[in-house]
Motif scaffolding. Structure first.
Motif, PDB file in Angstrom:
ATOM      1  N   LYS A 133       0.716  -1.038  -0.003  1.00 18.73           N
ATOM      2  CA  LYS A 133       0.015  -0.124   0.076  1.00 18.73           C
ATOM      3  C   LYS A 133       0.772   1.030   0.096  1.00 18.73           C
ATOM      4  CE  LYS A 133      -3.903  -2.130   2.470  1.00 18.73           C
ATOM      5  NZ  LYS A 133      -4.854  -1.977   3.458  1.00 18.73           N
ATOM      6  N   GLU A 134       1.970   1.096   0.392  1.00 18.51           N
ATOM      7  CA  GLU A 134       3.036   2.278   0.633  1.00 18.51           C
ATOM      8  C   GLU A 134       3.901   2.475  -0.517  1.00 18.51           C
ATOM      9  OE1 GLU A 134       2.115   0.521   4.332  1.00 18.51           O
ATOM     10  OE2 GLU A 134       2.894  -0.290   2.769  1.00 18.51           O
ATOM     11  N   SER A 135       3.672   1.681  -1.873  1.00 22.19           N
ATOM     12  CA  SER A 135       4.464   1.911  -2.915  1.00 22.19           C
ATOM     13  C   SER A 135       4.766   3.256  -3.485  1.00 22.19           C
ATOM     14  CB  SER A 135       3.679   1.044  -4.114  1.00 22.19           C
ATOM     15  OG  SER A 135       2.613   1.330  -4.716  1.00 22.19           O
ATOM     16  N   SER A 136       3.686   4.110  -3.404  1.00 20.43           N
ATOM     17  CA  SER A 136       4.216   5.501  -3.584  1.00 20.43           C
ATOM     18  C   SER A 136       4.968   6.425  -2.930  1.00 20.43           C
ATOM     19  CB  SER A 136       2.861   6.255  -4.206  1.00 20.43           C
ATOM     20  OG  SER A 136       2.108   5.639  -5.003  1.00 20.43           O
ATOM     21  N   LEU A 386      15.052  -1.290  -3.023  1.00 15.45           N
ATOM     22  CA  LEU A 386      14.476  -2.708  -2.929  1.00 15.45           C
ATOM     23  C   LEU A 386      14.623  -3.137  -1.299  1.00 15.45           C
ATOM     24  CD1 LEU A 386      15.867  -4.154  -6.007  1.00 15.45           C
ATOM     25  CD2 LEU A 386      13.329  -3.810  -5.510  1.00 15.45           C
ATOM     26  N   SER A 387      15.571  -2.478  -0.852  1.00 14.99           N
ATOM     27  CA  SER A 387      16.053  -2.827   0.626  1.00 14.99           C
ATOM     28  C   SER A 387      14.511  -2.339   1.244  1.00 14.99           C
ATOM     29  CB  SER A 387      17.161  -2.205   1.205  1.00 14.99           C
ATOM     30  OG  SER A 387      18.245  -3.015   0.654  1.00 14.99           O
ATOM     31  N   MET A 388      13.955  -1.279   1.130  1.00 18.04           N
ATOM     32  CA  MET A 388      12.967  -0.621   1.777  1.00 18.04           C
ATOM     33  C   MET A 388      11.818  -1.580   1.794  1.00 18.04           C
ATOM     34  SD  MET A 388      12.564   3.434   1.100  1.00 18.04           S
ATOM     35  CE  MET A 388      13.184   3.631  -0.592  1.00 18.04           C
ATOM     36  N   VAL A 389      11.555  -2.200   0.614  1.00 16.05           N
ATOM     37  CA  VAL A 389      10.539  -3.153   0.233  1.00 16.05           C
ATOM     38  C   VAL A 389      10.453  -4.452   1.487  1.00 16.05           C
ATOM     39  CG1 VAL A 389       9.453  -4.763  -1.219  1.00 16.05           C
ATOM     40  CG2 VAL A 389      10.561  -2.787  -2.111  1.00 16.05           C
ATOM     41  N   TYR A 390      11.798  -4.723   1.635  1.00 15.21           N
ATOM     42  CA  TYR A 390      11.947  -5.706   2.671  1.00 15.21           C
ATOM     43  C   TYR A 390      11.521  -5.461   3.817  1.00 15.21           C
ATOM     44  CZ  TYR A 390      13.917  -9.452   5.755  1.00 15.21           C
ATOM     45  OH  TYR A 390      14.230 -10.318   6.791  1.00 15.21           O
ATOM     46  N   ARG A 396       5.720  -2.009   8.758  1.00 19.03           N
ATOM     47  CA  ARG A 396       5.219  -0.641   8.168  1.00 19.03           C
ATOM     48  C   ARG A 396       5.769   0.421   8.787  1.00 19.03           C
ATOM     49  NH1 ARG A 396      -1.062  -0.907   7.283  1.00 19.03           N
ATOM     50  NH2 ARG A 396      -0.656   0.832   5.928  1.00 19.03           N
ATOM     51  N   LYS A 397       6.149   0.500  10.074  1.00 23.70           N
ATOM     52  CA  LYS A 397       6.664   1.875  10.562  1.00 23.70           C
ATOM     53  C   LYS A 397       8.011   2.133   9.966  1.00 23.70           C
ATOM     54  CE  LYS A 397       3.516   1.699  14.415  1.00 23.70           C
ATOM     55  NZ  LYS A 397       3.327   1.861  15.910  1.00 23.70           N
ATOM     56  N   THR A 398       8.874   1.151   9.601  1.00 22.19           N
ATOM     57  CA  THR A 398      10.206   1.389   9.141  1.00 22.19           C
ATOM     58  C   THR A 398      10.223   2.391   8.290  1.00 22.19           C
ATOM     59  OG1 THR A 398      10.215  -0.469   7.747  1.00 22.19           O
ATOM     60  CG2 THR A 398      11.134  -0.733   9.974  1.00 22.19           C
ATOM     61  N   ILE A 399       9.022   2.475   7.305  1.00 19.45           N
ATOM     62  CA  ILE A 399       9.235   3.626   6.210  1.00 19.45           C
ATOM     63  C   ILE A 399       9.339   4.984   6.771  1.00 19.45           C
ATOM     64  CG2 ILE A 399       6.830   4.171   6.273  1.00 19.45           C
ATOM     65  CD1 ILE A 399       6.591   4.212   3.013  1.00 19.45           C
ATOM     66  N   TYR A 400       8.993   5.254   7.953  1.00 18.85           N
ATOM     67  CA  TYR A 400       9.408   6.500   8.584  1.00 18.85           C
ATOM     68  C   TYR A 400      10.998   6.488   8.991  1.00 18.85           C
ATOM     69  CZ  TYR A 400       4.153   6.740   8.839  1.00 18.85           C
ATOM     70  OH  TYR A 400       2.997   6.535   8.697  1.00 18.85           O
ATOM     71  N   LEU A 401      11.601   5.643   9.226  1.00 19.64           N
ATOM     72  CA  LEU A 401      12.898   5.540   9.393  1.00 19.64           C
ATOM     73  C   LEU A 401      13.533   6.010   8.267  1.00 19.64           C
ATOM     74  CD1 LEU A 401      15.667   5.160  11.045  1.00 19.64           C
ATOM     75  CD2 LEU A 401      15.098   2.713  10.637  1.00 19.64           C
ATOM     76  N   PHE A 402      13.275   5.249   7.180  1.00 20.58           N
ATOM     77  CA  PHE A 402      14.069   5.497   5.616  1.00 20.58           C
ATOM     78  C   PHE A 402      13.733   7.087   5.146  1.00 20.58           C
ATOM     79  CE2 PHE A 402      13.796   0.860   5.665  1.00 20.58           C
ATOM     80  CZ  PHE A 402      15.052   0.645   4.921  1.00 20.58           C
ATOM     81  N   LEU A 403      12.417   7.563   5.466  1.00 20.69           N
ATOM     82  CA  LEU A 403      12.342   9.038   5.314  1.00 20.69           C
ATOM     83  C   LEU A 403      13.169   9.887   5.894  1.00 20.69           C
ATOM     84  CD1 LEU A 403      10.539  11.110   3.861  1.00 20.69           C
ATOM     85  CD2 LEU A 403       8.923  10.962   5.791  1.00 20.69           C
ATOM     86  N   ILE A 404      13.600   9.594   7.278  1.00 24.04           N
ATOM     87  CA  ILE A 404      14.402  10.266   7.915  1.00 24.04           C
ATOM     88  C   ILE A 404      15.842  10.371   7.489  1.00 24.04           C
ATOM     89  CG2 ILE A 404      15.538  10.610  10.390  1.00 24.04           C
ATOM     90  CD1 ILE A 404      12.839   9.632  11.651  1.00 24.04           C
ATOM     91  N   LEU A 405      16.250   9.142   7.148  1.00 25.79           N
ATOM     92  CA  LEU A 405      17.676   9.004   6.467  1.00 25.79           C
ATOM     93  C   LEU A 405      17.716   9.611   5.273  1.00 25.79           C
ATOM     94  CD1 LEU A 405      17.907   5.030   6.748  1.00 25.79           C
ATOM     95  CD2 LEU A 405      18.961   6.522   8.121  1.00 25.79           C
TER      96      LEU A 405
END
Length: 730
Positions: A133-136, A386-390, A396-405
């Protein structure tokens, strides 16, 4: 159509529009201090954009010719035409007569925006099979990581919009190729082909594109596509491949023969900084200067986490779809290989890089090691996405960590919003920032010499191209950069920091004389005839940087001797710029009254023109340069009592049309252009001359153009020329 389907359809359209506006906002925001500035010149902007609207079209026009007649007597480069596709995108607003200020900003925003959007399309396509769902959201984070990094940050400072924009199309190429493999749609093949054409405007990115196409063909087991797109690309590139093939020996002797081994250590980062993409080239610690030690520490820790995320997908390769496993493996190899090359000959494995440069001449196309960062950035960005996908699948909450990165990784962009203009300090005597400089009225007067129809050359004092712009009444800071007002003008200029040929040694002697000899201008006046110099411009707002005479630079001495020279007259003086004009001036093409044969070489041209044997309008034949033509030269009379009258017109940088009136015998024709064996003279069927009465009728509408009073014939003189038969067309 049901209301539900209609809602879904328009929701998709508006979401796509929202993403476009988001990327436009990001592009404008991270460049806001530059694009809203009233200043123009900078290390990036001045290299690409002439400072006046009337010169901008020259950038595109120059791409169509292998010969540039502007710098130092002219030079040949078979690579100019490769720039046509990308320059069409960058400079099409010039067709509408837009300002230089607007074109410069348009190019920067366009490059950042397209980079964001094209990688977003690619990322979304890559993660589509995992039905997140978070693909975009993931795709947006990947796009920000791809663009707002050290490579693009420094490409705008030290590189060019050409390199930036061609790299922006690499994600589009990957996206369209993948889409073609999935549904075999000819429209995607066409888009991939167009992307490849634009990318190939720069040969380094063309090499990257072909590596990627091979990887994708290998991943999808579709080698017919590889052969097909290569065939059509070669066919479409014949306009520059054929001239390149014809001049291949010359290219090999100049472009590919350089020894760049020293650059492999001097202009490269160590392994640790290469891994984190912390440096650009020449050991320029851009992020250290921009962020300071406090923020840099945060950025480096963040970069270490990002690096871990980049290589993580390789260790979890079994999680991914089969084709993605192949892509991860291939792009991991590209990533590691790029690290090896970016760090140059520094250890470890420095000997391998040295061996590659010593034994594979084509690698010399990457003589600037920062160009390998394009391999690093595209491979790292795909692996990171692709790492984000895993991780998002895991939590699902790790997406916010990647955004901060990625936000922390982009710190220099959003913290300064001016690419470090006010932050980055200097390295040695050459500033390393994208400084911005406001032109004075005197500068514009200099560039307005290009408005004159007369064909002539100029020499600035100091005679440099990449110079230090000094503080003025409108600019507080100094700036180092190339003067694109000269580079994209239509008047030849001479600069001691351009080229490494023998003529440069002549210019070095001339520059030294400017600063040390009171009678310099009188003594060399006859040499200036051969260089068809009409104007000298004293520039008190610049200093030489890369000149061998920098230590002897004395603008006050040069100005005093120029103003007192009997061979010059002052035309105008405005703020820091004084324009002088030679009282005697020979055009680019003229007939000689005397022939001189000399066994001296080009380095001794000053000695030849200052000797008693030489007089104005002499033809000098350097026998060492004309060994195959000695018989023809010996047939020319030493003294010519009667010379024919010439009409000539410059058609383009590689073609001139000459009409000769009243020729009675053999005579030398002087063409003040750099010697090159490909210059040819050939007879053309004479054009049908216009009836004299028609010419006289046309002369009734003849006007003397403003500013051309010294060079243009008045109407009575023109009528006289027509009656005498020495003007055959208007």
């Amino acid at each position: 159509m049901s209301m539900k389907r209609l809602f879904i359809k328009y929701k998709k359209v508006f979401s796509e529009t929202g993403i476009i506006f988001l990327f436009l906002f990001i592009s404008v925001f991270v460049l806001s201090k530059i694009i809203y500035s009233e200043y123009l010149i900078g290390r990036s902007l001045d290299f690409n954009i002439p400072p006046q609207a009337n010169l901008i079209s020259n950038v595109l026009n120059n791409s169509f010719f292998n010969w540039s007649d502007i710098n130092n007597g002219g030079n040949r480069s078979p690579f100019y035409p490769t720039l046509i596709p990308v320059n069409l995108l960058l400079f099409w607003p010039s067709l509408l007569g837009t300002s230089a200020w607007l074109v410069a900003r348009y190019q920067m925003v366009l490059s950042v925006f397209l980079s964001l959007y094209f990688f977003f399309l690619l990322a979304r396509e890559l993660i589509k099979p995992y039905k997140l769902k978070e693909s975009s959201f993931i795709s947006i984070i990947g796009a920000i990581f791809f663009v707002l990094n050290n490579y693009f940050f420094c490409e705008l400072i030290f590189g060019s919009n050409v390199m930036f924009l061609t790299f922006a199309f690499v994600p589009l190429l990957i996206y369209t190729v993948i889409k073609y493999f999935e549904n075999k749609s000819s429209s995607y093949f066409l888009l991939a082909f167009v992307a490849l054409i634009i990318i190939s405007s720069t040969l380094q990115h063309m090499a990257l594109a072909y590596v990627i196409i091979f990887v994708l063909a290998f991943s999808y087991k579709d080698y017919r596509f590889l052969l097909k797109i290569v065939f059509f690309h070669l066919l479409a590139s014949l306009y520059w491949l054929v001239p390149l093939f014809i001049s291949s020996s010359e290219v090999a002797g100049s472009e590919l023969s350089g020894n760049y081994l020293q650059n492999l250590t001097v202009s490269s980062a160590n392994l640790v900084r290469s891994i984190f993409n912390a440096e650009y080239f020449s050991n320029r610690n851009i992020y250290l200067s921009t962020l300071g030690k406090k923020f840099l520490f945060v950025w480096l820790i963040n970069a270490a986490v990002i690096f871990s995320a980049v290589i993580f997908s390789l260790f979890k390769i079994r999680f991914y779809k089969k084709r993605h496993q192949v892509l991860i493996f291939c792009f991991s190899i590209i990533f590691v290989f790029s690290l090896l090359l970016v760090k140059g000959a520094n250890e470890p494995f420095g000997g391998i890089v040295k061996y590659l440069y010593q034994n594979f001449p084509l690698i010399n196309l990457f003589r600037s090691l920062q160009r390998y960062l394009s391999f690093y950035v595209i491979s790292a960005s795909i692996l990171f996405t692709l790492s984000m996908v895993y991780f998002v699948k895991l939590n699902r909450k790790t997406i916010y960590l990647f955004l901060i990165l990625v936000i922390l990784n982009a710190m220099p962009w959003w913290l300064t919003r001016d690419l470090g203009t006010d932050k980055i300090t200097t390295v040695g005597k050459i500033p390393s920032f994208l400084g911005q400089y406001k032109l004075t009225k005197g500068n514009f007067n200099l560039y307005h010499l290009n408005d004159k129809f007369l064909d002539f050359s100029i020499m600035t004092i100091p005679p440099g191209f990449s110079v230090k712009f000094l503080p003025t009444n409108v600019t507080k800071n100094e700036l180092q950069g190339g003067d694109s007002g000269l580079a994209y003008g239509n008047k030849r200029f001479y600069a001691t920091d351009l080229g490494m040929n023998r003529f440069k040694r002549v210019l070095d002697k001339l520059e030294l004389g400017m600063y040390t000899e009171k009678d310099f201008f009188e003594k060399n006046d006859r040499l200036f005839d051969l260089l068809y110099i009409r104007n000298f411009i004293i520039r008190e707002d610049i200093e030489p940087i890369n000149s061998s005479n920098s230590n002897n630079f004395n603008i006050e001495f040069a100005k005093e001797s120029a103003l007192n020279a009997e061979t010059l007259k002052k035309v105008e003086q405005t703020d820091y710029v004084t324009i002088l004009q030679r009282k005697n001036f020979l055009p680019k093409i003229f007939t000689a009254t005397k022939t001189i044969q000399s066994d001296k070489d080009l380095d001794q041209i000053q000695e030849i023109t200052s000797s008693n044997e030489y007089s104005s309008r002499s033809a000098i034949f350097l026998l060492g340069q004309n060994e195959s033509k000695i018989n023809q030269i010996s047939q020319l009379p030493e003294k010519i009592d009667y010379t024919p009258i010439l009409e000539y017109k410059k058609i383009n940088p590689t073609k001139y049309r000459i009409i000769v009136h009243g020729a009675k015998d053999k005579f030398p024709l002087i063409f003040s252009e750099t010697f090159h064996s490909n210059w040819k003279v050939y007879l053309e069927k004479p054009e049908q001359r216009k009836d004299k009465e028609k010419l006289l009728a046309e002369a009734s509408d003849y006007k003397l153009l403003e500013g051309n009073e010294d060079d243009q014939a008045v109407r009575d003189e023109l009528i006289d020329y027509i009656n005498r038969g020495i003007v055959t067309s208007l």
